[in-house]
Design a protein around this motif. Sequence first.
Motif, PDB file in Angstrom:
ATOM      1  N   GLU A  72       0.728  -1.098   0.072  1.00 31.06           N
ATOM      2  CA  GLU A  72       0.056   0.276  -0.088  1.00 31.06           C
ATOM      3  C   GLU A  72       1.014   1.175  -0.132  1.00 31.06           C
ATOM      4  N   VAL A  73       2.301   1.137   0.562  1.00 31.78           N
ATOM      5  CA  VAL A  73       2.923   2.388   0.403  1.00 31.78           C
ATOM      6  C   VAL A  73       3.163   2.701  -0.931  1.00 31.78           C
ATOM      7  N   HIS A  74       3.111   1.958  -1.919  1.00 31.74           N
ATOM      8  CA  HIS A  74       3.369   2.110  -3.502  1.00 31.74           C
ATOM      9  C   HIS A  74       1.948   2.619  -4.037  1.00 31.74           C
ATOM     10  N   PHE A  75       0.834   1.822  -4.081  1.00 29.83           N
ATOM     11  CA  PHE A  75       0.072   2.141  -4.993  1.00 29.83           C
ATOM     12  C   PHE A  75      -1.073   3.024  -4.261  1.00 29.83           C
ATOM     13  N   GLY A  76      -1.207   3.170  -2.950  1.00 25.04           N
ATOM     14  CA  GLY A  76      -1.573   4.574  -2.301  1.00 25.04           C
ATOM     15  C   GLY A  76      -0.980   5.572  -2.638  1.00 25.04           C
ATOM     16  N   LYS A  77       0.175   5.545  -2.607  1.00 19.15           N
ATOM     17  CA  LYS A  77       1.111   6.727  -2.806  1.00 19.15           C
ATOM     18  C   LYS A  77       0.721   7.311  -4.467  1.00 19.15           C
ATOM     19  N   PHE A  78       0.833   6.210  -5.350  1.00 20.61           N
ATOM     20  CA  PHE A  78       0.412   6.775  -6.723  1.00 20.61           C
ATOM     21  C   PHE A  78      -0.984   7.317  -6.995  1.00 20.61           C
ATOM     22  N   ALA A  79      -2.002   6.816  -5.903  1.00 23.29           N
ATOM     23  CA  ALA A  79      -3.184   7.554  -6.016  1.00 23.29           C
ATOM     24  C   ALA A  79      -3.273   8.781  -5.614  1.00 23.29           C
ATOM     25  N   SER A  80      -2.489   9.333  -4.625  1.00 28.30           N
ATOM     26  CA  SER A  80      -2.457  10.204  -4.123  1.00 28.30           C
ATOM     27  C   SER A  80      -1.561  11.232  -5.137  1.00 28.30           C
ATOM     28  N   TYR A  81      -0.606  10.740  -5.967  1.00 30.03           N
ATOM     29  CA  TYR A  81       0.178  11.311  -6.903  1.00 30.03           C
ATOM     30  C   TYR A  81      -0.819  11.830  -8.041  1.00 30.03           C
ATOM     31  N   TYR A  82      -1.681  10.884  -8.288  1.00 32.92           N
ATOM     32  CA  TYR A  82      -2.729  11.289  -9.480  1.00 32.92           C
ATOM     33  C   TYR A  82      -3.648  12.290  -9.210  1.00 32.92           C
ATOM     34  N   LEU A  83      -4.198  12.483  -7.620  1.00 34.24           N
ATOM     35  CA  LEU A  83      -5.001  13.324  -7.292  1.00 34.24           C
ATOM     36  C   LEU A  83      -4.426  14.756  -7.302  1.00 34.24           C
ATOM     37  N   GLN A  84      -2.979  14.939  -7.212  1.00 34.51           N
ATOM     38  CA  GLN A  84      -2.243  15.960  -7.037  1.00 34.51           C
ATOM     39  C   GLN A  84      -1.768  16.523  -8.402  1.00 34.51           C
ATOM     40  N   ARG A  85      -1.849  15.697  -9.312  1.00 40.77           N
ATOM     41  CA  ARG A  85      -1.302  16.160 -10.761  1.00 40.77           C
ATOM     42  C   ARG A  85       0.124  15.838 -10.854  1.00 40.77           C
ATOM     43  N   THR A  86       0.704  14.905 -10.047  1.00 40.72           N
ATOM     44  CA  THR A  86       2.111  15.091  -9.657  1.00 40.72           C
ATOM     45  C   THR A  86       2.866  13.874 -10.440  1.00 40.72           C
ATOM     46  N   TYR A  87       3.759  14.214 -11.460  1.00 44.42           N
ATOM     47  CA  TYR A  87       4.281  12.973 -12.190  1.00 44.42           C
ATOM     48  C   TYR A  87       5.081  11.959 -11.270  1.00 44.42           C
ATOM     49  N   PHE A  88       4.766  10.793 -11.470  1.00 46.20           N
ATOM     50  CA  PHE A  88       5.486   9.569 -10.724  1.00 46.20           C
ATOM     51  C   PHE A  88       5.867   8.525 -11.865  1.00 46.20           C
ATOM     52  N   PHE A  89       6.596   7.814 -11.452  1.00 49.28           N
ATOM     53  CA  PHE A  89       7.128   6.619 -12.337  1.00 49.28           C
ATOM     54  C   PHE A  89       6.928   5.127 -11.599  1.00 49.28           C
ATOM     55  N   ASP A  90       6.339   4.180 -12.588  1.00 47.90           N
ATOM     56  CA  ASP A  90       6.070   2.963 -12.034  1.00 47.90           C
ATOM     57  C   ASP A  90       6.312   1.957 -13.112  1.00 47.90           C
ATOM     58  N   VAL A  91       6.692   0.672 -12.786  1.00 52.16           N
ATOM     59  CA  VAL A  91       7.071  -0.444 -13.715  1.00 52.16           C
ATOM     60  C   VAL A  91       5.463  -0.718 -14.289  1.00 52.16           C
ATOM     61  N   HIS A  92       4.371  -0.601 -13.682  1.00 57.96           N
ATOM     62  CA  HIS A  92       3.189  -1.097 -14.110  1.00 57.96           C
ATOM     63  C   HIS A  92       2.566  -0.169 -15.115  1.00 57.96           C
ATOM     64  N   PRO A  93       1.537  -0.489 -16.100  1.00 53.63           N
ATOM     65  CA  PRO A  93       0.789   0.223 -16.899  1.00 53.63           C
ATOM     66  C   PRO A  93      -0.414   0.992 -16.065  1.00 53.63           C
ATOM     67  N   PRO A  94      -0.977   1.925 -16.296  1.00 55.62           N
ATOM     68  CA  PRO A  94      -1.864   2.896 -15.324  1.00 55.62           C
ATOM     69  C   PRO A  94      -3.190   2.471 -15.066  1.00 55.62           C
ATOM     70  N   PHE A  95      -3.808   1.543 -15.417  1.00 51.57           N
ATOM     71  CA  PHE A  95      -5.066   1.399 -15.572  1.00 51.57           C
ATOM     72  C   PHE A  95      -5.496   1.071 -13.910  1.00 51.57           C
ATOM     73  N   GLY A  96      -4.994   0.170 -13.529  1.00 51.72           N
ATOM     74  CA  GLY A  96      -5.205  -0.181 -11.945  1.00 51.72           C
ATOM     75  C   GLY A  96      -4.979   0.756 -11.199  1.00 51.72           C
ATOM     76  N   LYS A  97      -3.947   1.669 -11.297  1.00 54.83           N
ATOM     77  CA  LYS A  97      -3.893   2.713 -10.330  1.00 54.83           C
ATOM     78  C   LYS A  97      -4.747   3.839 -10.383  1.00 54.83           C
ATOM     79  N   LEU A  98      -5.264   4.113 -12.060  1.00 58.40           N
ATOM     80  CA  LEU A  98      -6.176   5.138 -12.168  1.00 58.40           C
ATOM     81  C   LEU A  98      -7.591   4.938 -11.494  1.00 58.40           C
ATOM     82  N   LEU A  99      -7.778   3.519 -11.362  1.00 56.31           N
ATOM     83  CA  LEU A  99      -8.954   2.937 -10.388  1.00 56.31           C
ATOM     84  C   LEU A  99      -9.068   3.720  -8.987  1.00 56.31           C
ATOM     85  N   PHE A 100      -7.883   3.360  -8.416  1.00 61.30           N
ATOM     86  CA  PHE A 100      -7.841   4.032  -7.049  1.00 61.30           C
ATOM     87  C   PHE A 100      -7.960   5.436  -7.197  1.00 61.30           C
TER      88      PHE A 100
END
Length: 776
Positions: A72-100
């Motif tokens: 959750e330290v990763h995928f929760g963080k990525f959801a927060s970055y999306y909501l703050q419009r802040t660019y991040f990098f991850d090795v997975h495509p975006p669909f699942g993270k966009l759902l969060f």
Amino acid sequence: MSVRQRGGQVSRKTERPSSPETSQDESQLLQQKKPGVRSEWDYKLALFVITAIAFLTRFWGINHPNEVVFDEVHFGKFASYYLQRTYFFDVHPPFGKLLFALMGWFVGYDGHFHFDNIGDSYITNNVPYVAFRAMPALLGALTVPTVFLIMWESGYTLPAAIVASALVLFDNAHIGQTRLILLDATLVFAMSVSVLCYVRFYKLRHSPFSRKWWKWLLLTGVALSCVISTKYVGVFTFFTIGSAVALDLWGLLDINRKEGALSLPAFGKHFGARVFGLIVVPFFFYLFWFQVHFAILYRSGPGDDFMSPEFQETLSDNIMTANSVGIDYYDAITMRHKDTKTYLHSHPDRYPLRYEDGRVSSQGQQVTGYPFNDTNNHWQLLPAQPFPEDNLLGHRVKSGDIVRFRHLVTDTYLLTHDVASPYFPTNQEFTTVPLEQADGERYNDTLFELRIEGAKGKTDFKSMSGHFKLIHFPTKVAMWTHTSPLPDWAYKQAEINGNKNVQQSSNVWYVDDIPSIPADSERLKKEPRKIKHVPFLKKYFELQRAIFFHNNALTSSHPYASQPMQWPFLLRGVSFWTQNDTRQQIYFLGNPVGWWIASSLLAVFAGIVGADQLSQRRGVDSLDERTRSRFYNSTGFFFLAWAAHYLPFYLMGRQLFLHHYLPAHLASALVTGALLEFVFNLDPIALEENVDGGSGKSAGGKAVAVRKPGPKTVVPAKERMGGNSMLALWGATGVVLGVVIWGWWFFLPLTYGKPGLSAEEVVRRKWMGYDLHFAK
């Protein structure tokens, strides 16, 4: 089940080439039914009960623990970055993270919490974590009825469908992974929906190009796109469906097919429709999610460093481009390695005469990588040929220039030569020499070509944004470093050497600072920066290269990593979370009983196939054609799905964990349900073609279903089974359910994280030596 010698009195029907898909040839009885006969209320009731239990098991106690758990330290963080419009990098495509992120947006969360550490409190930081966890819990709950529907649509009996879905319903690993902010619930659900949609599409193969045929073909494509848009291991699902489609097309190409030969133009239509629905549509949906990803993340963030300077110029507030300054000849600069962030450094100490392996060095001045800012990191950038004294300053360094570097503290010149580096015998040593040698016999060795990444022509060399490779002009090696520190004689600093693989992406450096520029220099005055536009496909391909490079680089050890050989036997799990005060823990582990049953029946399936092939070689039919067709086409398709989602992991060198087996485990549950029906010899009533409507007896006195003129329809399994008794199958189902539910209940405290267990209770659950906490 009878064993018949070939050449005997029992005739054999010609088997139609078919896909390894569900044996709809056997599940489609060519028979018209009166309205209301096929209500199948028992299937619908079972589906309702299973779905209700699935929601209960996934959502019960979902608010515990109220702390950050494992990834959750990763995928929760990525959801927060999306909501703050802040660019991040991850090795997975975006669909699942966009759902969060979508769920966070629904509940009005602003992304203020960045999930930095396991154990951080959600309550204290006012995070709507239950809403985030509800997304995978919903998808995990829906996966269970999807498994049931796959079996139902494939024509299996109710007990077989219940067993298959129960192995997922009461599996602790599926439950544990779907109650947390993780991606695997999305992956497994999309994989199961892909299989279900393809089954529905395949059943309509006798009505090609109808509205329903197109609907299920396109839905299969959309589901496949969701799989691969969540994790790249979704390509295994593409392979599974693609193999079935390839065999189906091979059957359509057969000029002797019983439905009549297809003309080549007609076959071309079938081929083109499948390419469009299962390749083109998924690919464009897959690209769409990346477009959404780029559109949302327009602010500079922690992912900047993974991207090129050109990419970073598309982000607002980017520190690199905002602080970028043009570099002139005779500037003093500090250079840092892009990946390790170490500075190019030198000091008066020299390389030892001999290294530990007996190789000899040049005993030249050490050139190393140093992690901290220091005056020994200062290098003056010089032209290959000095400018005239009256025109010495103001010359901008450009990409492709041949340059030299003078170490300011020791007044020596950087070079590399044909002497092996301390750690890499194939790489060249970097050192420095005094001016007399640098301008004399060692002059050529001090020449380097400056290649700016992505530069077109003579691009200006700039600090921060000018990522470059330093290529030795005579020997064509690139300056490179790595993370292994040198011995004490180099103060544990990093090795700098000449890498012969110039194309390697880890050869990249950048200028971190220009300490020689006066504070009031005109060069430090900034003009308002405009956000640069880069075409979508260029950004997409750059991100793909970065993703695959860093994915392959995930090779470091992890205390809870495991090997594919261990997964089917559930030899170890993963510790997700612990709380010392209450002795509570979440240990990611499947239901051992269910996994061992499924893995055993996978071996049984392989054994039956081997025995059947061997008996056929000896002219003995151990299976009749109808049973063999169903066994190979339907159960075989499920087995293919298991193998496709499991065996490729043996070829991977990256970190692997138990959760990578979850899609394969779902496929093994389908095999288990199908094989249980087969083992209890539920022989479907025969198919008699070219007979007028009604029912009757075959020559051998066996019940047959006959075809009436009209459309071909699917008949429920219980009608397909005729008068066969299912008592033995129901009995076996009851036994399997009983032991699986017991296994789920026994390991439940480790899945839900409560209640805490005593040392004795923990020890009782260490079946395979599981590394559980609080065993003492």
